[in-house]
Design an enzyme around this catalytic site. Structure first.
Site, mmCIF file in Angstrom:
data_model
loop_
_atom_site.group_PDB
_atom_site.id
_atom_site.type_symbol
_atom_site.label_atom_id
_atom_site.label_comp_id
_atom_site.label_asym_id
_atom_site.label_seq_id
_atom_site.Cartn_x
_atom_site.Cartn_y
_atom_site.Cartn_z
ATOM 1 N N HIS A 62 4.773 -1.300 -41.452
ATOM 2 C CA HIS A 62 4.740 -2.516 -42.359
ATOM 3 C C HIS A 62 5.505 -2.417 -43.602
ATOM 4 O O HIS A 62 4.847 -2.338 -44.640
ATOM 5 C CB HIS A 62 3.282 -2.379 -42.771
ATOM 6 C CG HIS A 62 2.279 -2.646 -41.671
ATOM 7 N ND1 HIS A 62 2.266 -3.767 -41.137
ATOM 8 C CD2 HIS A 62 1.483 -1.568 -41.074
ATOM 9 C CE1 HIS A 62 1.098 -3.554 -40.288
ATOM 10 N NE2 HIS A 62 0.569 -2.297 -40.230
ATOM 11 N N GLY A 97 -4.555 0.346 -36.734
ATOM 12 C CA GLY A 97 -5.736 0.372 -37.617
ATOM 13 C C GLY A 97 -5.500 1.360 -38.609
ATOM 14 O O GLY A 97 -4.658 1.412 -39.440
ATOM 15 N N SER A 152 2.119 0.443 -35.408
ATOM 16 C CA SER A 152 1.328 0.583 -36.586
ATOM 17 C C SER A 152 1.138 1.998 -36.949
ATOM 18 O O SER A 152 1.758 2.928 -36.705
ATOM 19 C CB SER A 152 0.437 -0.341 -36.958
ATOM 20 O OG SER A 152 -0.108 -0.276 -38.477
#
Lengths: 238, 238
Positions: free
Chosen positions: B156, B87, B119
């Protein structure tokens, strides 16, 4: 009378440094001769100051970088215009605090000194750095910025790419996260767009336009020439 | 023995939530039954906890979200495994500090409790949040994170696109800015890649691989299966 030029990016694809906003910049500084430059968003301060000085001298202005003086605020005090360049917003905000530039800049701009910012330099005209796209490579003492306007700017705005397979957040998702946490209007500026503030009037300029993000509302596209003066008066609970 | 699984993204293009790392996750938690979940990176905590619980129950684990208890640290204390989901990293780090979770998590993981992050949850296993891609929508009390490893992860990771006309920074430029300010190694993980740590051994897993960034060195591509154990021991001045 407050006069600001808040530009999304210093360089658009296929144009030179500050070329796409040259006419607006020269109009902003028409009554000025000697400008202060704040280069702190980048690492190589001397090279950045030289690049900016070259462009502004070509337009007939003197430009002094605040980093060349023992007391940077003194450069701001005696200038009759201010330009803050882009780079990394966290680095810039850290130095604005460290070099005690926040209060002098606020005061001079409120008193009518023209202010121009590009990218990070536009972002720091807002209440906080919270809508930057930059990586938090350093920790500033606070996210508070200059607060020359009451809304937030998101520079280098990119519309979501429906063909992307990347699972990281789109810009719209990031701004939705901002609105989850802050009830404050965001003006996202596509590259080539800028905001021109003169007193109580604000206009969005530049063909690419922008997009308005507000809590509880669908984002609204903003075309070249849109009057956004309402945002200067808007109170926010953010 | 320290056991970590640090995953670039929870969902790769075309697969379901946690599907691409399911085998590794089940191996990590093979000796565990009851897991703690930290959902603070997102806004809707209940919905996020339900989604994670669904997947982990399907694998045969109990999963309790720390946000459902008055004392979140108590959930960490009695769990035998921990999962921190993705998030917004700023939101996550703010809550890790606010909820006083930093020290309990550090202690339990050092004592051998398996840790999985995706993440933002991988990013906070690092010394700081300084290599996140996220927007700083909230101001955490500090950029300090869990420090379960000594290097930084960039999740990412996206290779620079040579056809892009966008003038904002590429990921490589952002990481170069990080290295200007911090002498600390960065492992950038493409979506679908992850780091598996078991004691003094660390391996990069996942076909997309990653990239190693160090001050003064050209970035180095990292293939699936690369042994990165050296990074666990590396001292850094960052």
């Amino acid at each position: 009378m407050r006069r600001l030029l808040l530009v999304s990016t210093s360089t658009t694809h296929g144009t030179g440094y500050l070329e796409h906003c040259a006419a607006e910049a020269r109009r902003l500084f028409a009554g000025s001769r000697s400008l202060a430059f704040v280069p702190y968003a980048v690492h190589d301060l001397d090279a950045y100051a030289e690049a900016a000085r070259g462009v502004f001298e070509g337009w007939g202005f003197e430009l002094s970088s605040v980093h060349r003086e023992p007391t940077p605020a003194a450069v701001v005090e005696r200038a009759d215009g201010l330009f803050i360049g882009g780079g990394n917003t966290f680095r810039l905000v850290r130095e604005l605090h460290r070099q005690r530039l926040i209060d002098p800049i606020r005061r001079r701009v409120t008193d009518g000194m023209p202010y121009m910012g590009t990218s990070a330099g536009s972002n720091v005209a807002c209440p906080t750095l919270c809508t930057t796209n930059d990586m938090p490579v350093v920790e500033p003492p606070s996210f508070e910025a200059l607060g020359l306007v009451r809304f937030q700017i998101n520079p280098h705005y990119l519309d979501p790419d429906p063909t992307s397979t990347h699972m990281g957040e789109t810009r719209d998702q990031r701004l939705a996260e901002f609105l989850e946490e802050n009830d404050r209007t965001v003006v996202a500026l596509r590259e080539g767009a800028m905001l021109s503030v003169r007193g109580d009037t604000m206009t969005l300029l530049g063909r690419p336009g922008g997009k308005l993000f507000r809590r509880g509302q669908e984002p609204r596209d903003l075309a070249d020439g849109t009057d956004l003066s309402d945002l200067l008066a808007e109170r926010s609970s953010g």
